[in-house]
Design a protein around this motif. Structure first.
Motif: not given
Length: 194
Positions: A32-33, A35-39, A42, A63-64
């Motif tokens: 999750r960390e 793969c997050d596309r903002h933080t 991504g 990603a989840d």
């Protein structure tokens, strides 16, 4: 610091990390960390892998943070990563996934781009269904190759295709052929540029 590689096939991108480098970590949270596309970095998923005598083993996290059995695009990406320095004409590699063993053959190489044929296995639970999605009646074939898959039969209405069904990439170089006989045995061959 975690060393990773990032690769994509069909725009489906994955982060690849050696399993030993993340041993003992909560991999669902890490996926999750990262793969997050903002933080994060991504990506559509995180694939941890380890060497095996005939290739590699892999575990896929979406990603989840949820686990998935296999991704054909993720498998091809791992093969490309593992064979990137291999100069043989047509190397083969086996990837052990939670959805079964997948055998890949490199068909071509142009710079860093590699094209593979992936033997994803025979489909299971093959059935044809009719459903409605976003107000459109669809004729669909569902099956599993280690994880659930579906194929929409017939044309997708042009007026709705880009907004509802996703963008189509003109850069995609892939072919897929399938043969089904009355005895329900099927062969699917798919090759994709990577």
């Amino acid at each position: 610091m975690i060393k990773f590689s990032k690769a994509h096939a069909y725009g489906n991108d994955f982060l690849y990390v050696e399993a030993a480098a993340v041993a003992g970590l909560a991999l669902e949270a890490l996926a999750r960390e990262l793969c997050d596309r903002h933080t994060g970095i991504g990506a559509d998923g995180l694939i941890t892998f380890a060497s095996a005598p005939d290739g590699a083993t892999m575990v896929l996290f979406n990603a989840d943070g949820g686990r998935a059995e296999v991704s054909g695009n993720g498998v091809r990406g791992l093969a490309a990563l593992l064979l990137r320095h291999d100069t043989r004409d047509a190397p083969e590699i086996t990837i052990h996934t939670e959805g079964g063993i997948k055998r890949l053959s490199r068909l071509a190489r142009a710079g860093t781009r590699q094209t593979f044929r992936a033997a994803m296995g025979l489909p299971d639970a093959l059935r044809r269904i009719h459903l409605t999605a976003a107000g459109e009646a669809l004729d669909v074939v569902t099956m599993t190759f280690g994880n659930p898959q579906s194929v929409v039969l017939g044309p997708i209405p042009r007026t709705r295709a880009s907004g509802v069904w996703g963008r189509r990439s003109s850069a995609t170089r892939c072919s897929a052929t399938a043969r089904t006989s009355s005895s329900r045995s099927s062969r699917v061959r798919r090759s994709c540029g990577f």
